[in-house]
Scaffold this active site. Structure first.
Site, PDB file in Angstrom:
ATOM      1  N   TYR A  55       0.817  -1.217   0.000  1.00 45.29           N
ATOM      2  CA  TYR A  55       0.000   0.000   0.000  1.00 45.29           C
ATOM      3  C   TYR A  55       0.849   1.265   0.000  1.00 45.29           C
ATOM      4  O   TYR A  55       0.426   2.285  -0.564  1.00 45.29           O
ATOM      5  CB  TYR A  55      -1.002  -0.019   1.177  1.00 45.29           C
ATOM      6  CG  TYR A  55      -2.150  -0.958   0.872  1.00 45.29           C
ATOM      7  CD1 TYR A  55      -3.166  -0.584  -0.002  1.00 45.29           C
ATOM      8  CD2 TYR A  55      -2.178  -2.241   1.394  1.00 45.29           C
ATOM      9  CE1 TYR A  55      -4.190  -1.451  -0.326  1.00 45.29           C
ATOM     10  CE2 TYR A  55      -3.205  -3.123   1.080  1.00 45.29           C
ATOM     11  CZ  TYR A  55      -4.209  -2.716   0.211  1.00 45.29           C
ATOM     12  OH  TYR A  55      -5.218  -3.583  -0.129  1.00 45.29           O
ATOM     13  N   ARG A  78       1.429   1.905  -3.578  1.00 48.26           N
ATOM     14  CA  ARG A  78       0.212   2.403  -4.254  1.00 48.26           C
ATOM     15  C   ARG A  78      -0.085   3.842  -3.842  1.00 48.26           C
ATOM     16  O   ARG A  78      -0.495   4.663  -4.668  1.00 48.26           O
ATOM     17  CB  ARG A  78      -0.977   1.496  -3.936  1.00 48.26           C
ATOM     18  CG  ARG A  78      -0.783   0.100  -4.543  1.00 48.26           C
ATOM     19  CD  ARG A  78      -2.005  -0.743  -4.389  1.00 48.26           C
ATOM     20  NE  ARG A  78      -3.134  -0.172  -5.122  1.00 48.26           N
ATOM     21  CZ  ARG A  78      -4.414  -0.429  -4.853  1.00 48.26           C
ATOM     22  NH1 ARG A  78      -4.703  -1.261  -3.868  1.00 48.26           N
ATOM     23  NH2 ARG A  78      -5.365   0.121  -5.549  1.00 48.26           N
ATOM     24  N   GLN A 124     -15.589   2.428  -6.267  1.00 51.34           N
ATOM     25  CA  GLN A 124     -14.790   1.358  -5.650  1.00 51.34           C
ATOM     26  C   GLN A 124     -13.339   1.799  -5.559  1.00 51.34           C
ATOM     27  O   GLN A 124     -12.517   1.118  -4.950  1.00 51.34           O
ATOM     28  CB  GLN A 124     -14.876   0.091  -6.511  1.00 51.34           C
ATOM     29  CG  GLN A 124     -16.267  -0.475  -6.644  1.00 51.34           C
ATOM     30  CD  GLN A 124     -16.327  -1.533  -7.740  1.00 51.34           C
ATOM     31  OE1 GLN A 124     -16.126  -2.715  -7.499  1.00 51.34           O
ATOM     32  NE2 GLN A 124     -16.609  -1.101  -8.949  1.00 51.34           N
ATOM     33  N   ILE A 181      -9.946   3.765  -4.585  1.00 47.71           N
ATOM     34  CA  ILE A 181      -9.400   4.350  -3.359  1.00 47.71           C
ATOM     35  C   ILE A 181      -8.542   5.575  -3.672  1.00 47.71           C
ATOM     36  O   ILE A 181      -7.965   6.162  -2.767  1.00 47.71           O
ATOM     37  CB  ILE A 181      -8.630   3.290  -2.536  1.00 47.71           C
ATOM     38  CG1 ILE A 181      -7.511   2.644  -3.346  1.00 47.71           C
ATOM     39  CG2 ILE A 181      -9.601   2.210  -2.046  1.00 47.71           C
ATOM     40  CD1 ILE A 181      -6.663   1.653  -2.526  1.00 47.71           C
ATOM     41  N   HIS A 240     -14.863   1.348  -0.951  1.00 49.11           N
ATOM     42  CA  HIS A 240     -13.710   0.514  -0.597  1.00 49.11           C
ATOM     43  C   HIS A 240     -12.642   1.306   0.155  1.00 49.11           C
ATOM     44  O   HIS A 240     -11.494   0.877   0.222  1.00 49.11           O
ATOM     45  CB  HIS A 240     -13.114  -0.129  -1.864  1.00 49.11           C
ATOM     46  CG  HIS A 240     -14.002  -1.193  -2.464  1.00 49.11           C
ATOM     47  ND1 HIS A 240     -13.774  -1.771  -3.700  1.00 49.11           N
ATOM     48  CD2 HIS A 240     -15.131  -1.800  -1.991  1.00 49.11           C
ATOM     49  CE1 HIS A 240     -14.718  -2.669  -3.961  1.00 49.11           C
ATOM     50  NE2 HIS A 240     -15.562  -2.695  -2.940  1.00 49.11           N
ATOM     51  N   CYS A 261      -6.507   3.959  12.830  1.00 49.12           N
ATOM     52  CA  CYS A 261      -5.883   3.261  13.952  1.00 49.12           C
ATOM     53  C   CYS A 261      -6.830   2.157  14.416  1.00 49.12           C
ATOM     54  O   CYS A 261      -7.990   2.428  14.730  1.00 49.12           O
ATOM     55  CB  CYS A 261      -5.603   4.252  15.076  1.00 49.12           C
ATOM     56  SG  CYS A 261      -4.967   3.446  16.559  1.00 49.12           S
ATOM     57  N   GLY A 277     -16.212   1.630 -15.943  1.00 53.11           N
ATOM     58  CA  GLY A 277     -14.842   1.168 -15.697  1.00 53.11           C
ATOM     59  C   GLY A 277     -14.697   0.131 -14.609  1.00 53.11           C
ATOM     60  O   GLY A 277     -13.718   0.138 -13.872  1.00 53.11           O
ATOM     61  N   GLU A 335     -14.806  -2.586 -22.429  1.00 56.14           N
ATOM     62  CA  GLU A 335     -15.298  -3.834 -23.032  1.00 56.14           C
ATOM     63  C   GLU A 335     -16.483  -4.324 -22.201  1.00 56.14           C
ATOM     64  O   GLU A 335     -16.668  -3.853 -21.082  1.00 56.14           O
ATOM     65  CB  GLU A 335     -14.176  -4.879 -23.012  1.00 56.14           C
ATOM     66  CG  GLU A 335     -13.726  -5.154 -21.580  1.00 56.14           C
ATOM     67  CD  GLU A 335     -12.395  -5.899 -21.484  1.00 56.14           C
ATOM     68  OE1 GLU A 335     -11.798  -6.177 -22.523  1.00 56.14           O
ATOM     69  OE2 GLU A 335     -11.999  -6.183 -20.347  1.00 56.14           O
ATOM     70  N   ALA A 354     -12.833   5.508 -21.124  1.00 57.05           N
ATOM     71  CA  ALA A 354     -13.683   6.349 -20.279  1.00 57.05           C
ATOM     72  C   ALA A 354     -13.600   7.821 -20.670  1.00 57.05           C
ATOM     73  O   ALA A 354     -14.614   8.527 -20.627  1.00 57.05           O
ATOM     74  CB  ALA A 354     -13.284   6.162 -18.811  1.00 57.05           C
TER      75      ALA A 354
HETATM   76  N1  APR Z   1     -11.810   3.171 -19.867  1.00 63.71           N
HETATM   77  C1  APR Z   1     -12.890   2.432 -19.447  1.00 63.71           C
HETATM   78  N2  APR Z   1     -12.764   1.208 -18.920  1.00 63.71           N
HETATM   79  C2  APR Z   1     -11.539   0.686 -18.800  1.00 63.71           C
HETATM   80  C3  APR Z   1     -10.383   1.390 -19.219  1.00 63.71           C
HETATM   81  C4  APR Z   1     -10.558   2.681 -19.777  1.00 63.71           C
HETATM   82  N3  APR Z   1      -9.538   3.422 -20.207  1.00 63.71           N
HETATM   83  N4  APR Z   1      -9.303   0.603 -18.986  1.00 63.71           N
HETATM   84  C5  APR Z   1      -9.766  -0.536 -18.449  1.00 63.71           C
HETATM   85  N5  APR Z   1     -11.115  -0.481 -18.340  1.00 63.71           N
HETATM   86  C6  APR Z   1     -12.035  -1.494 -17.796  1.00 63.71           C
HETATM   87  C7  APR Z   1     -11.564  -2.921 -17.978  1.00 63.71           C
HETATM   88  O1  APR Z   1     -11.971  -3.421 -19.245  1.00 63.71           O
HETATM   89  C8  APR Z   1     -12.263  -3.631 -16.818  1.00 63.71           C
HETATM   90  O2  APR Z   1     -13.564  -4.077 -17.205  1.00 63.71           O
HETATM   91  O3  APR Z   1     -12.110  -1.291 -16.404  1.00 63.71           O
HETATM   92  C9  APR Z   1     -12.401  -2.525 -15.755  1.00 63.71           C
HETATM   93  C10 APR Z   1     -11.468  -2.665 -14.582  1.00 63.71           C
HETATM   94  O4  APR Z   1     -11.768  -3.832 -13.870  1.00 63.71           O
HETATM   95  P1  APR Z   1     -10.954  -4.274 -12.571  1.00 63.71           P
HETATM   96  O5  APR Z   1      -9.496  -4.211 -12.819  1.00 63.71           O
HETATM   97  O6  APR Z   1     -11.494  -5.578 -12.120  1.00 63.71           O
HETATM   98  O7  APR Z   1     -11.277  -3.106 -11.503  1.00 63.71           O
HETATM   99  P2  APR Z   1     -12.574  -2.935 -10.604  1.00 63.71           P
HETATM  100  O8  APR Z   1     -13.779  -3.471 -11.287  1.00 63.71           O
HETATM  101  O9  APR Z   1     -12.594  -1.530 -10.139  1.00 63.71           O
HETATM  102  O10 APR Z   1     -12.235  -3.859  -9.369  1.00 63.71           O
HETATM  103  C11 APR Z   1     -13.157  -3.927  -8.309  1.00 63.71           C
HETATM  104  O11 APR Z   1     -11.639  -5.266  -7.057  1.00 63.71           O
HETATM  105  O12 APR Z   1      -9.493  -5.765  -6.416  1.00 63.71           O
HETATM  106  C12 APR Z   1     -10.650  -5.139  -6.054  1.00 63.71           C
HETATM  107  O13 APR Z   1     -10.907  -3.564  -4.395  1.00 63.71           O
HETATM  108  C13 APR Z   1     -10.492  -3.687  -5.725  1.00 63.71           C
HETATM  109  O14 APR Z   1     -12.085  -1.911  -6.026  1.00 63.71           O
HETATM  110  C14 APR Z   1     -11.443  -2.998  -6.661  1.00 63.71           C
HETATM  111  C15 APR Z   1     -12.422  -4.096  -7.010  1.00 63.71           C
END
Ligand code: APR
Length: 252
Positions: free
Chosen positions: A59, A62, A96, A98, A114, A122, A181, A210, A226
């Site tokens: 973290y 990140r 979702q 952070i 999240h 703490c 996203g 997608e 996006a």
């Molecule tokens: N514009 C739009 N969408 C996008 C772009 C972009 N430029 N780049 C990637 N994506 C899409 C991907 O195709 C995918 O469907 O964003 C999505 C990201 O998915 P994840 O990586 O799974 O992220 P997320 O859905 O936010 O994850 C949910 O999982 O690990 C945990 O706590 C973490 O909050 C997170 C949660």
């Protein structure tokens, strides 16, 4: 789609994809965080109990990536702030993510379900503090002064997301639900589309690079980056509903 009125409530869910073009990585794309780290090593309460130094390192890295001056809100974050400003009805943004890019873009009706990377809390006295520096095992709490209990203010796998009561209530009353996203892999967020659709009869829209895991649950989808699809959708929504131009909502 049902015809939207300017006083209708909107709920928006965002995920890592909206911040990708700001320079932050997603989780499940080929170059995403979970391609290099195992969730069970770094993002669970058990991992923190077993190896807190490893979790802090993960973290800390990140947090520093989010503080990179090149990481700025993009056109999608800005468009959602505009929607909140210009839409007469209630707009709730549930993220979702952070990172702090939504608030830096100007969104104020915002829930970080999240948690927030730029806060620490703490475990001894439960105080939550803004936090930009690295955390370590010997970091003392600024409030109770005890060391060892400071952790990132994020929700780990196995923990309950924040402010779920407010989110569920908003989903039950919204007329439009927009998911942006997010891959639809993680619950309860992945179920929001069904709650909005079946509990509230909301029109549901996916804006994503997608089709997500839950793609078939949406009434309408726009696929693309996006920074392109979100500003275009917001412009279309404001124009169609507030200015009486042809309406949003052809499916596809
Ligand atoms: N514009 C739009 N969408 C996008 C772009 C972009 N430029 N780049 C990637 N994506 C899409 C991907 O195709 C995918 O469907 O964003 C999505 C990201 O998915 P994840 O990586 O799974 O992220 P997320 O859905 O936010 O994850 C949910 O999982 O690990 C945990 O706590 C973490 O909050 C997170 C949660």
């Amino acid at each position: 789609m049902k015809t939207l009125k300017p006083t209708d409530a909107i709920v928006i869910l965002t995920g890592a994809g909206i911040s990708k073009e700001s320079g932050l990585e997603t989780f499940r794309d080929a170059d995403g965080t979970w391609a290099r780290h195992r969730i069970e090593d770094v993002a669970t309460p058990e991992a923190f109990a077993r190896d807190p130094a490893l979790v802090h390192d993960f973290y800390n890295a990140r947090r520093q990536s989010m503080l990179n001056p090149n990481v700025q809100p993009n056109a999608a974050h800005t468009a959602l702030a505009r929607l909140e400003r210009e839409w007469p009805g209630p707009v709730l943004l549930v993220t979702q993510n952070i990172d702090d890019l939504h608030e830096r873009a100007g969104s104020t009706a915002l829930i970080h379900m999240h948690g927030e990377m730029l806060k620490a809390r703490c475990e001894d006295c439960t105080v939550i503090e803004p936090w930009q520096s690295d955390l370590a095992l010997d970091t003392a709490c600024p409030s109770c002064r005890r060391a060892g209990g400071m952790r990132p203010h994020v929700v780990w796998f196995g923990e309950i997301p924040l402010e779920m009561d407010r989110i569920v209530a908003a989903l039950a009353e919204c007329a439009l639900f927009i998911s942006i996203g997010t891959s639809g892999n993680v619950y309860p967020a992945a179920n929001f589309v069904r709650e909005a659709r079946w509990a509230a009869g909301a029109h549901t829209v996916e804006l994503n690079l997608e089709p997500s895991m839950g793609a078939t649950d949406f009434d309408e989808a726009r696929h693309g980056p996006a920074t392109v699809v979100v500003p275009a959708f917001v412009e279309e929504l404001l124009t169609s509903v507030l200015r009486g131009q042809p309406k949003v909502g052809s499916s596809g």
